[in-house]
Structure formats: structure tokens, C-alpha cells
Write a protein that holds these residues in place. Structure first.
Motif, PDB file in Angstrom:
ATOM      1  N   GLY A  17      34.231 -29.163  16.585  1.00 36.82           N
ATOM      2  CA  GLY A  17      35.608 -28.898  16.984  1.00 36.82           C
ATOM      3  C   GLY A  17      35.852 -27.502  17.516  1.00 36.82           C
ATOM      4  O   GLY A  17      36.987 -27.156  17.846  1.00 36.82           O
ATOM      5  N   SER A  18      34.827 -26.682  17.616  1.00 32.10           N
ATOM      6  CA  SER A  18      35.010 -25.277  18.001  1.00 32.10           C
ATOM      7  C   SER A  18      34.662 -24.962  19.442  1.00 32.10           C
ATOM      8  O   SER A  18      34.632 -23.799  19.817  1.00 32.10           O
ATOM      9  N   ALA A  19      34.372 -25.938  20.238  1.00 30.54           N
ATOM     10  CA  ALA A  19      34.064 -25.730  21.658  1.00 30.54           C
ATOM     11  C   ALA A  19      32.940 -24.717  21.860  1.00 30.54           C
ATOM     12  O   ALA A  19      33.050 -23.804  22.675  1.00 30.54           O
ATOM     13  N   THR A  20      31.837 -24.892  21.122  1.00 27.28           N
ATOM     14  CA  THR A  20      30.676 -24.029  21.344  1.00 27.28           C
ATOM     15  C   THR A  20      29.974 -24.478  22.623  1.00 27.28           C
ATOM     16  O   THR A  20      30.308 -25.520  23.195  1.00 27.28           O
ATOM     17  N   LEU A  21      28.993 -23.730  23.046  1.00 29.96           N
ATOM     18  CA  LEU A  21      28.219 -24.109  24.236  1.00 29.96           C
ATOM     19  C   LEU A  21      27.556 -25.467  24.063  1.00 29.96           C
ATOM     20  O   LEU A  21      27.299 -26.167  25.040  1.00 29.96           O
ATOM     21  N   ILE A  42      22.732 -28.136  18.538  1.00 31.23           N
ATOM     22  CA  ILE A  42      22.780 -27.472  17.232  1.00 31.23           C
ATOM     23  C   ILE A  42      22.363 -28.465  16.157  1.00 31.23           C
ATOM     24  O   ILE A  42      22.811 -29.619  16.158  1.00 31.23           O
ATOM     25  N   LEU A  43      21.528 -28.007  15.242  1.00 34.52           N
ATOM     26  CA  LEU A  43      21.113 -28.784  14.081  1.00 34.52           C
ATOM     27  C   LEU A  43      21.678 -28.109  12.841  1.00 34.52           C
ATOM     28  O   LEU A  43      21.547 -26.894  12.682  1.00 34.52           O
ATOM     29  N   VAL A  44      22.307 -28.887  11.953  1.00 33.68           N
ATOM     30  CA  VAL A  44      22.896 -28.354  10.723  1.00 33.68           C
ATOM     31  C   VAL A  44      22.202 -29.002   9.532  1.00 33.68           C
ATOM     32  O   VAL A  44      22.163 -30.226   9.421  1.00 33.68           O
ATOM     33  N   ALA A  73      20.156 -23.497  16.598  1.00 29.25           N
ATOM     34  CA  ALA A  73      20.662 -23.853  17.927  1.00 29.25           C
ATOM     35  C   ALA A  73      19.588 -23.555  18.966  1.00 29.25           C
ATOM     36  O   ALA A  73      18.866 -22.558  18.854  1.00 29.25           O
ATOM     37  N   ARG A  74      19.496 -24.425  19.955  1.00 30.13           N
ATOM     38  CA  ARG A  74      18.520 -24.243  21.029  1.00 30.13           C
ATOM     39  C   ARG A  74      19.218 -24.263  22.382  1.00 30.13           C
ATOM     40  O   ARG A  74      20.147 -25.047  22.598  1.00 30.13           O
ATOM     41  N   VAL A  75      18.726 -23.410  23.276  1.00 28.15           N
ATOM     42  CA  VAL A  75      19.239 -23.338  24.652  1.00 28.15           C
ATOM     43  C   VAL A  75      18.052 -23.233  25.593  1.00 28.15           C
ATOM     44  O   VAL A  75      16.936 -22.968  25.171  1.00 28.15           O
ATOM     45  N   LYS A  76      18.323 -23.429  26.887  1.00 25.90           N
ATOM     46  CA  LYS A  76      17.272 -23.213  27.885  1.00 25.90           C
ATOM     47  C   LYS A  76      17.899 -22.789  29.201  1.00 25.90           C
ATOM     48  O   LYS A  76      19.096 -23.002  29.425  1.00 25.90           O
ATOM     49  N   ASP A  96      27.304 -16.068  18.131  1.00 21.50           N
ATOM     50  CA  ASP A  96      28.668 -15.636  17.787  1.00 21.50           C
ATOM     51  C   ASP A  96      29.590 -16.839  17.571  1.00 21.50           C
ATOM     52  O   ASP A  96      30.398 -16.849  16.639  1.00 21.50           O
ATOM     53  N   GLN A  97      29.488 -17.839  18.421  1.00 24.47           N
ATOM     54  CA  GLN A  97      30.335 -19.026  18.288  1.00 24.47           C
ATOM     55  C   GLN A  97      30.072 -19.751  16.967  1.00 24.47           C
ATOM     56  O   GLN A  97      31.005 -20.183  16.289  1.00 24.47           O
ATOM     57  N   ILE A  98      28.800 -19.885  16.611  1.00 24.13           N
ATOM     58  CA  ILE A  98      28.435 -20.556  15.361  1.00 24.13           C
ATOM     59  C   ILE A  98      28.949 -19.757  14.165  1.00 24.13           C
ATOM     60  O   ILE A  98      29.549 -20.304  13.240  1.00 24.13           O
ATOM     61  N   PHE A  99      28.713 -18.441  14.186  1.00 24.81           N
ATOM     62  CA  PHE A  99      29.160 -17.582  13.087  1.00 24.81           C
ATOM     63  C   PHE A  99      30.668 -17.719  12.871  1.00 24.81           C
ATOM     64  O   PHE A  99      31.132 -17.896  11.743  1.00 24.81           O
TER      65      PHE A  99
END
Length: 190
Positions: A17-21, A42-44, A73-76, A96-99
Motif C-alpha cells: 500500500g505504500s507505492a514503492t518501486l 520485495i520478499l518479506v 528487495a531486488r532491482v535491475k 528508504d521506501q521500505i524503511f
């Protein structure tokens, strides 16, 4: 259901719900249903819990538990030399978004005593035509755990209490005063 599963559920809902990447690509299990084109994702997990006694000198099992909420979290990014800095920028933004999503999630915060620590690290690697990055953030979530030795005892175990046979209520009073008291035999006849 373990309490850490509840905490994990709150974290997943907060991240979705936080509109992360990562958008809705937030997964609550150890099996990532992703391939590289699905990133960011993202894996929780909430895979570890430690309980420390808070009932010093008592046999009553009371604990302060610390659950480790692990968010990975993974990005490429594709491209040549510019892909590395792009991945770094994406990782920093996603971290930052996750935190903020976790540390401002009211249902999660109301379910714990405190966030006792946060630990994070990042890693970037180059894979042929693109760069991939991963950020791991661990949150230490503290909450109280009280065990009722009688009420929480598994039903399959034999009873540990002796049956109550009599209640004797008598008082010590000054000499010459009528002796109040009451004796109740148990079980009561029906």
C-alpha cells in the motif's frame, strides 16, 4: 499461528500500500515467483524470533520476544557503465521506501512494544547485459509473550492440578469472640 506471521502480514500490506518501486510485487514467502524481468520485487520474511525472560526470579514464563522481520528487495538496470549507478540509485530509493513503509505502519507498530533495531546492507553485481542489486533490511520487533502454565497447557498432557476437595475459611480472633468460619466440602452434592 505464530505471532510473527501476523507481523509479516502487516509488513506485506504496508509495502503493497505504500507505492514503492516494487508496486504489488511484494511476496510473503521464501519462494520468489520472479525472474529477472519481474524486478523490482520485495520478499518479506519473519524467520527468527528470540525470547528473553522478563520474570527474573520467578517460574512464571514471561518473555520479551524479538522477531526479525527480514525484507529483501531486488532491482535491475540494463545498459553499460551507467547501469551500475542507476542500480545504486534505485536501491537507495527502494531502501528508504521500505524503511518508511515499515516504521510508519500503524497496525504493525500497535502490535509491538518497539522497533529495537534496524540493520541493512546492499549488494550490486553485473550480469552480462545488465546490473542487478539487492538490499536486505532486518527489523528487530519487540513484543511481550506471557504463557499461562495452566490455560495454555496442551490438552493432550495429563492434568497437573490436584482436585479441590475442601475450602476452609476460618479467622484468628481475640479470645472470647465467637469464631467465624465456614467449611465447604467439594464436590457439592447435586
Amino acid at each position: 499461528m505464530p505471532y510473527r506471521a501476523t507481523l509479516r502480514g502487516y509488513a506485506v500490506a504496508a509495502l503493497q500500500g505504500s507505492a514503492t518501486l516494487a508496486g504489488q510485487s511484494v511476496f510473503p514467502s521464501a519462494d520468489w515467483p520472479t525472474v529477472d524481468p519481474d524486478y523490482p520485487a520485495i520478499l518479506v520474511q519473519c524467520y527468527r524470533e528470540k525470547k528473553e525472560s522478563r520474570a527474573k526470579g520467578s517460574q512464571i514464563p514471561q518473555f520479551i520476544a524479538t522477531a526479525v522481520l527480514a525484507v529483501t528487495a531486488r532491482v535491475k538496470a540494463t545498459g553499460g557503465a551507467e547501469a551500475g549507478p542507476n542500480v545504486q540509485m534505485l536501491l537507495d530509493e527502494l531502501e528508504d521506501q521500505i524503511f518508511l513503509a515499515i516504521t510508519t505502519c500503524q497496525p504493525l507498530l500497535q502490535s509491538i512494544q518497539r522497533v529495537s533495531w534496524v540493520d541493512s546492507d546492499q549488494e550490486i553485481s553485473a550480469k552480462s547485459q545488465y546490473h542487478a542489486g539487492e538490499v536486505r533490511i532486518n527489523f528487530g520487533l519487540e513484543f511481550p509473550v506471557d504463557v499461562d502454565p495452566l490455560g495454555d497447557r496442551p490438552a493432550a498432557l495429563p492434568s497437573i492440578t490436584a482436585p479441590l476437595k475442601e475450602v476452609d475459611l476460618t479467622w484468628t480472633v481475640p479470645q472470647g469472640t465467637p469464631q467465624p468460619g465456614l467449611v465447604i466440602d467439594l464436590p457439592q452434592p447435586e
